[in-house]
Design an enzyme around this catalytic site. Structure first.
Site, PDB file in Angstrom:
ATOM      1  N   LYS A 139      -2.143  -8.060  11.029  1.00 19.44           N
ATOM      2  CA  LYS A 139      -3.793  -7.874  11.524  1.00 19.44           C
ATOM      3  C   LYS A 139      -4.642  -7.693  10.475  1.00 19.44           C
ATOM      4  CE  LYS A 139      -3.464  -3.332  13.304  1.00 19.44           C
ATOM      5  NZ  LYS A 139      -4.459  -2.558  12.840  1.00 19.44           N
ATOM      6  N   ASP A 140      -4.173  -7.011   9.324  1.00 16.96           N
ATOM      7  CA  ASP A 140      -5.246  -6.550   8.414  1.00 16.96           C
ATOM      8  C   ASP A 140      -5.577  -7.948   7.313  1.00 16.96           C
ATOM      9  OD1 ASP A 140      -5.148  -4.151   9.213  1.00 16.96           O
ATOM     10  OD2 ASP A 140      -3.671  -3.469   7.805  1.00 16.96           O
ATOM     11  N   THR A 163      -3.260  10.339   8.476  1.00 14.42           N
ATOM     12  CA  THR A 163      -4.613  11.097   8.636  1.00 14.42           C
ATOM     13  C   THR A 163      -5.130  10.954   9.884  1.00 14.42           C
ATOM     14  OG1 THR A 163      -4.818  10.397   6.305  1.00 14.42           O
ATOM     15  CG2 THR A 163      -6.774  10.836   7.348  1.00 14.42           C
ATOM     16  N   ARG A 164      -5.280  10.007  10.683  1.00  9.98           N
ATOM     17  CA  ARG A 164      -5.879   9.741  11.865  1.00  9.98           C
ATOM     18  C   ARG A 164      -5.169  10.774  12.990  1.00  9.98           C
ATOM     19  NH1 ARG A 164      -5.388   4.277  13.429  1.00  9.98           N
ATOM     20  NH2 ARG A 164      -4.257   3.993  11.681  1.00  9.98           N
ATOM     21  N   LEU A 215     -13.774  -1.943  15.666  1.00  7.59           N
ATOM     22  CA  LEU A 215     -14.943  -2.316  16.559  1.00  7.59           C
ATOM     23  C   LEU A 215     -14.454  -3.181  18.002  1.00  7.59           C
ATOM     24  CD1 LEU A 215     -17.584  -4.090  14.096  1.00  7.59           C
ATOM     25  CD2 LEU A 215     -17.553  -1.995  15.017  1.00  7.59           C
ATOM     26  N   ARG A 216     -13.162  -3.692  17.747  1.00  6.52           N
ATOM     27  CA  ARG A 216     -12.637  -4.382  18.943  1.00  6.52           C
ATOM     28  C   ARG A 216     -12.139  -3.250  20.172  1.00  6.52           C
ATOM     29  NH1 ARG A 216      -7.310  -4.307  20.245  1.00  6.52           N
ATOM     30  NH2 ARG A 216      -7.071  -3.450  18.333  1.00  6.52           N
ATOM     31  N   ARG A 217     -11.488  -2.312  19.436  1.00  9.84           N
ATOM     32  CA  ARG A 217     -11.129  -1.199  20.612  1.00  9.84           C
ATOM     33  C   ARG A 217     -12.352  -0.607  21.143  1.00  9.84           C
ATOM     34  NH1 ARG A 217      -6.827   0.925  16.152  1.00  9.84           N
ATOM     35  NH2 ARG A 217      -4.906  -0.495  16.812  1.00  9.84           N
ATOM     36  N   LYS A 218     -13.341  -0.290  20.194  1.00  7.13           N
ATOM     37  CA  LYS A 218     -14.736   0.309  20.721  1.00  7.13           C
ATOM     38  C   LYS A 218     -15.214  -0.308  21.916  1.00  7.13           C
ATOM     39  CE  LYS A 218     -19.100   2.186  19.196  1.00  7.13           C
ATOM     40  NZ  LYS A 218     -20.030   2.261  17.796  1.00  7.13           N
ATOM     41  N   ARG A 245     -11.126   7.053  10.574  1.00  7.61           N
ATOM     42  CA  ARG A 245     -10.773   6.033   9.364  1.00  7.61           C
ATOM     43  C   ARG A 245      -9.130   6.657   8.774  1.00  7.61           C
ATOM     44  NH1 ARG A 245     -13.520   3.210   6.231  1.00  7.61           N
ATOM     45  NH2 ARG A 245     -11.457   2.896   5.321  1.00  7.61           N
ATOM     46  N   GLY A 246      -8.747   6.160   7.863  1.00 11.94           N
ATOM     47  CA  GLY A 246      -7.567   6.865   7.396  1.00 11.94           C
ATOM     48  C   GLY A 246      -6.274   6.103   7.557  1.00 11.94           C
ATOM     49  N   ASN A 247      -5.145   6.660   7.149  1.00 15.04           N
ATOM     50  CA  ASN A 247      -3.946   6.124   7.474  1.00 15.04           C
ATOM     51  C   ASN A 247      -3.452   6.490   8.689  1.00 15.04           C
ATOM     52  OD1 ASN A 247      -2.630   8.373   6.871  1.00 15.04           O
ATOM     53  ND2 ASN A 247      -2.596   7.839   4.673  1.00 15.04           N
ATOM     54  N   ARG A 269       0.788  -1.106  -0.026  1.00 17.26           N
ATOM     55  CA  ARG A 269      -0.116   0.002   0.226  1.00 17.26           C
ATOM     56  C   ARG A 269       0.930   1.443  -0.033  1.00 17.26           C
ATOM     57  NH1 ARG A 269      -3.457  -1.010   5.187  1.00 17.26           N
ATOM     58  NH2 ARG A 269      -4.096   0.879   5.015  1.00 17.26           N
ATOM     59  N   CYS A 325     -12.167  -9.599  10.160  1.00 15.61           N
ATOM     60  CA  CYS A 325     -10.983  -8.609  10.621  1.00 15.61           C
ATOM     61  C   CYS A 325     -11.618  -7.478  11.516  1.00 15.61           C
ATOM     62  CB  CYS A 325     -10.346  -7.871   9.281  1.00 15.61           C
ATOM     63  SG  CYS A 325      -9.314  -8.943   8.519  1.00 15.61           S
TER      64      CYS A 325
END
Length: 303
Positions: free
Chosen positions: A80-81, A148-149, A124-127, A143-145, A10, A234
């Site tokens: 992890k992705d 960006t975040r 969702l896991r962190r949330k 979202r974003g790299n 990427r 994922c």
């Protein structure tokens, strides 16, 4: 054989750092390489939460296609992705030594922890784990790299955002104001880098085997076996961490409801040379103790 190995990646700063790390290791071994950056669907669509996009492997799919159509020879991923089932014709070729597996909170002050606050994460896991510990907080999608975040966190009134420690460390972006979330179980294989190759490409597979870190491989395979058995993609709220110390593998895993009100966690140990099927066994225990019903509910919401 004097082959130039085309490395697919990427094009975010972090992904390029990972690819260049593999490139450097291969060139040190005397191989010629060439970087081929590719944009993924997950990078292009930043407005929609990942789970709503309905694809596992959203960050790996474009590179899979590039490899199967012979545009690249190998691809480098944050493990992890990567979905637990690789596409037909593509195999794991090397798992590099794992970096920091922890999650961290980048914050603007910690006073909000004991009162109301807003945290940002696209996971969702962190949330789910955050809401389980801090039910009075709001969690917004981010979202974003990595770059960006971090920028979005600065520009918004949120109290903090959750990141993988390894991602920030790799590109020297860890700020002073962060808190290590020791209590949060990371994503399976968080902090690990995976290099994949075509199954039929014996040259690349043999070449990459020199980069494989056996201990990291054992740990992440245990975590991903746990994930696969729970049937979580994922994006499902599932955490898993395996660590080897003095010949013993220490494992902890968790499955959480989307709103954080329910959790099923497990901690077990096994000899590091007897890990075959161990992740599966831990997941089956969670499923038997109520996790099966919860997974059904999660799938209904996310389908």
């Amino acid at each position: 054989m004097n082959k130039t190995i085309r490395i697919g990646t990427r094009d975010s700063e972090l992904a390029l750092w990972q690819a260049k790390t593999v490139q450097s290791a291969l060139e040190t071994l005397g191989h010629k390489t060439n970087l081929v950056p590719v944009k993924s669907t997950g990078d292009l669509n930043l407005d929609q939460p990942l789970y709503e996009m309905g694809i596992t492997g959203i960050f790996t799919k474009t590179l899979d296609i590039a490899m199967l159509t012979d545009k690249i020879d190998i691809a480098v991923h944050s493990m992890k992705d990567v979905p637990t089932a690789l596409p037909k014709g593509i195999v794991e070729a090397a798992i590099l030594k794992r970096a920091n597996s922890k999650d961290i909170l980048v914050h603007k002050g910690l006073d909000f922890l004991e009162s109301k606050g807003t945290i940002a994460t696209g996971s969702l896991r962190r949330k789910a784990q955050w809401l389980n510990k801090y039910p009075q907080h709001a969690v917004v999608d981010l979202r974003g790299n990595v770059n960006t975040r971090m920028k979005k966190l600065e520009e918004n009134s949120w109290d903090g955002a959750i990141f993988a420690a390894a991602g920030l460390e790799r590109i020297n972006l860890t700020p002073e104001n962060y808190l290590t979330l020791d209590w949060m179980i990371p994503a399976p294989a968080q902090g690990a880098m995976l290099v994949v190759a075509k199954e039929k490409d014996e040259f690349c597979r043999k070449t990459l085997s020199a980069l494989n870190h056996k201990e990291s491989e054992i740990c992440v395979h245990t975590e991903r076996e746990f994930l696969k058995t729970l049937e979580g993609g994922c994006t499902a709220p599932i955490g898993a961490l395996a660590e080897i110390r003095d010949g013993i593998l220490y494992f902890k895993g968790g499955l959480y409801s989307l709103d954080g009100t329910q959790k099923f966690e497990i901690e077990r140990v096994v000899s590091a040379n007897q890990t075959q099927g161990f992740g599966k066994k831990c997941a089956e225990e969670i499923l038997k103790n109520g996790g099966s019903e919860l997974m059904k509910k999660i799938r209904e919401v996310l389908k």
